[in-house]
Design an enzyme around this catalytic site. Structure first.
Site, PDB file in Angstrom:
ATOM      1  N   TYR A 189      -8.955   1.361  -6.968  1.00  0.00           N
ATOM      2  CA  TYR A 189      -7.586   1.595  -6.489  1.00  0.00           C
ATOM      3  C   TYR A 189      -6.625   0.616  -7.175  1.00  0.00           C
ATOM      4  O   TYR A 189      -5.566   1.011  -7.661  1.00  0.00           O
ATOM      5  CB  TYR A 189      -7.493   1.459  -4.952  1.00  0.00           C
ATOM      6  CG  TYR A 189      -6.063   1.595  -4.500  1.00  0.00           C
ATOM      7  CD1 TYR A 189      -5.452   2.846  -4.498  1.00  0.00           C
ATOM      8  CD2 TYR A 189      -5.302   0.477  -4.155  1.00  0.00           C
ATOM      9  CE1 TYR A 189      -4.108   2.990  -4.153  1.00  0.00           C
ATOM     10  CE2 TYR A 189      -3.965   0.598  -3.816  1.00  0.00           C
ATOM     11  CZ  TYR A 189      -3.371   1.865  -3.810  1.00  0.00           C
ATOM     12  OH  TYR A 189      -2.041   1.984  -3.492  1.00  0.00           O
ATOM     13  N   ARG A 211      -1.679 -10.766   0.852  1.00  0.00           N
ATOM     14  CA  ARG A 211      -0.519 -11.389   1.521  1.00  0.00           C
ATOM     15  C   ARG A 211       0.230 -10.408   2.428  1.00  0.00           C
ATOM     16  O   ARG A 211       0.697 -10.767   3.502  1.00  0.00           O
ATOM     17  CB  ARG A 211       0.441 -11.933   0.455  1.00  0.00           C
ATOM     18  CG  ARG A 211       1.677 -12.599   1.006  1.00  0.00           C
ATOM     19  CD  ARG A 211       2.770 -12.684  -0.041  1.00  0.00           C
ATOM     20  NE  ARG A 211       3.099 -11.355  -0.559  1.00  0.00           N
ATOM     21  CZ  ARG A 211       3.798 -11.130  -1.664  1.00  0.00           C
ATOM     22  NH1 ARG A 211       4.236 -12.141  -2.387  1.00  0.00           N
ATOM     23  NH2 ARG A 211       4.065  -9.898  -2.070  1.00  0.00           N
ATOM     24  N   ARG A 223      -0.149   1.605   5.964  1.00  0.00           N
ATOM     25  CA  ARG A 223      -0.880   1.568   4.685  1.00  0.00           C
ATOM     26  C   ARG A 223      -2.023   0.571   4.840  1.00  0.00           C
ATOM     27  O   ARG A 223      -1.817  -0.524   5.370  1.00  0.00           O
ATOM     28  CB  ARG A 223       0.024   1.096   3.540  1.00  0.00           C
ATOM     29  CG  ARG A 223       1.180   2.006   3.232  1.00  0.00           C
ATOM     30  CD  ARG A 223       1.883   1.544   1.972  1.00  0.00           C
ATOM     31  NE  ARG A 223       2.504   0.238   2.164  1.00  0.00           N
ATOM     32  CZ  ARG A 223       3.796   0.051   2.388  1.00  0.00           C
ATOM     33  NH1 ARG A 223       4.604   1.081   2.456  1.00  0.00           N
ATOM     34  NH2 ARG A 223       4.301  -1.161   2.556  1.00  0.00           N
ATOM     35  N   PHE A 256       6.285 -14.641 -19.964  1.00  0.00           N
ATOM     36  CA  PHE A 256       6.496 -13.467 -19.108  1.00  0.00           C
ATOM     37  C   PHE A 256       5.207 -13.121 -18.338  1.00  0.00           C
ATOM     38  O   PHE A 256       5.249 -12.746 -17.168  1.00  0.00           O
ATOM     39  CB  PHE A 256       6.933 -12.284 -19.986  1.00  0.00           C
ATOM     40  CG  PHE A 256       6.870 -10.946 -19.317  1.00  0.00           C
ATOM     41  CD1 PHE A 256       7.859 -10.545 -18.435  1.00  0.00           C
ATOM     42  CD2 PHE A 256       5.797 -10.082 -19.557  1.00  0.00           C
ATOM     43  CE1 PHE A 256       7.798  -9.309 -17.815  1.00  0.00           C
ATOM     44  CE2 PHE A 256       5.731  -8.841 -18.934  1.00  0.00           C
ATOM     45  CZ  PHE A 256       6.736  -8.458 -18.064  1.00  0.00           C
TER      46      PHE A 256
HETATM   47 MG    MG Z   1       2.153   2.243  -2.962  1.00  0.00          MG
END
Ligand code: MG
Length: 413
Positions: free
Chosen positions: A161, A206, A216, A283
């Site tokens: 995922y 977190r 979710r 970055f």
């Molecule tokens: Mg999402």
């Protein structure tokens, strides 16, 4: 004091404030950067490190994927309605004039309503960058569909995922870097996936409270089932001790990606101080150090299960941003936080205590620490020293005649 506690942090905040320069953009370009600012302040800041010609492709890449994620997260749409939207999104971004309606209540409503403006800027990007964005949007959209109705059960599912929603971003960015300032392809490999996984797992860990409140769930069953019957039980105050133990196991799982991230950053390190490579390196480095600092803040911290995300202090954020300048500094910072986490592990707050201590030792070895990251000189300490010196000087001034007398006497002797 306003989230700033040490002298080094004060200096960093000033440096950051005076060094941030934003390129001027008009019309649709300006809208895209404004959207980026709204969706992620930290990303909008770090993108300024990139060479100018990479900023627009990376900005558009980010907000296209943000729009895709808004569809994935839409609580009003059923899976069967979402699937065609997600699967075809890589084609949608090539259809001028398309706006995404029905997201007024989402925090990204404005972006969705004005998506035609993003498409316009996307259309003006160089072909090579458009190809990367289209390819990754396709991979991510299809991957999201797999998990719309599938639970994240095993650790393999969890990695898969995270690969779809973040590992692919690592791949896409690496493609863009290879097409511009790293032509020798030494960064094109699976290490870029670990960079994305490390950041994604940090966020998933977190944001547990916010995610579960919005229905979710990404914590893998394989980890939480050892601590609760149902995932929702972790939110109950009476289960806090087990919840924190589970949180610690999630953090230790995310940390497994650190050796790969170090290796990737090493390969990305600028050759001969090339300024464009310095920008690309920074970055990538800043989000990584923010992630390890966040994990250290979350470790063994019951506040992760309360409303309001656990955040690193403003001063720490500024220091990490300013001080992450090269591999030595990056390693110092990582070693500092891994040591903090290691020192907080007890036989009572993790499973497999001995193995997890060893895991941290091995991660530390992979970082190959040479110097230590200083935690800074406390601002309170400095202020109290300064006050003492000022007070003593004032006393000396008041008693100056008497002191002069005494000195004269001494000299005469
Ligand atoms: Mg999402």
């Amino acid at each position: 004091m306003f989230g700033i506690e040490t002298i080094q942090e004060v200096v960093a905040v000033f440096k950051l404030y005076f060094s941030s320069t934003r390129q001027k953009r008009d019309g649709n370009g300006e809208f895209c950067y404004r959207s980026l600012d709204k969706t992620s302040r930290s990303f909008a800041t770090v993108i300024q490190q990139l060479p100018p010609d990479l900023q627009d492709p990376v900005c558009i890449f980010y907000i296209v994927l943000r729009a895709l994620d808004t569809i994935e997260d839409d609580p009003t749409l059923k899976a069967e309605a979402k699937i065609p939207l997600l699967k075809k999104f890589h084609e949608t971004i090539e259809k001028p004039g398309t706006v995404l309606t029905g997201y007024n209540t989402s925090k990204h409503g404005e972006l969705m309503d004005n998506f035609d403006r993003v498409i316009e800027v996307y259309g003006n990007l160089k072909d090579k960058y458009r190809k990367v964005i289209k390819n990754i949007t396709n991979k991510m959209g299809n991957g999201m569909c797999v998990y719309l109705e599938k639970e994240v059960v095993t650790l393999k599912d969890y990695d898969e995922y995270c690969y779809y929603v973040a590992g692919t971003v690592g791949e896409g960015l690496t493609d863009m870097f290879s097409l511009s300032y790293y032509p020798d392809n030494k960064i094109k490999n699976e290490l870029s996936v670990s960079m994305g996984l490390f950041l994604q797992k940090t966020n998933i860990t977190r944001d547990f409270e916010e995610d579960i409140r919005e229905d979710r769930t990404f914590w893998p069953r394989a980890i939480w089932e050892k601590h609760a019957k149902e995932l929702i039980d972790l939110t109950k105050p009476e289960n806090r001790k087990e919840a924190v133990k589970c949180l610690n196991m999630m953090i230790l799982n995310a940390m497994e990606h650190i050796p790969d991230c170090m290796e990737y950053m090493e390969r990305l390190a600028p050759v001969g101080g090339k300024p464009e490579q310095v920008g690309v390196w920074k970055f990538c480095a800043v989000p990584q150090v923010m992630a390890i600092a966040t994990l250290a803040e979350c470790f063994d911290n019951p506040k992760v299960f309360e409303v309001g995300a656990v955040k690193i202090r403003k001063g720490t954020t500024a220091r990490l941003f300013v001080e992450t300048t090269n591999m030595t500094e990056l390693k110092k910072i990582f070693a500092h936080y891994v040591k903090i986490i290691k020192s907080r592990i007890t036989s009572d707050n993790v499973l497999n205590y001995v193995q997890n201590l060893e895991k941290c030792s091995n991660i530390l070895k992979s970082i190959e620490l040479k110097e230590q990251f200083s935690t800074g000189t406390s601002l309170v300490k400095v202020l109290s020293y300064s006050a003492t010196i000022a007070f003593s000087s004032f006393c000396v001034y008041l008693k100056r005649d008497y002191i002069n007398e005494q000195i004269k006497k001494l000299l005469k002797k």
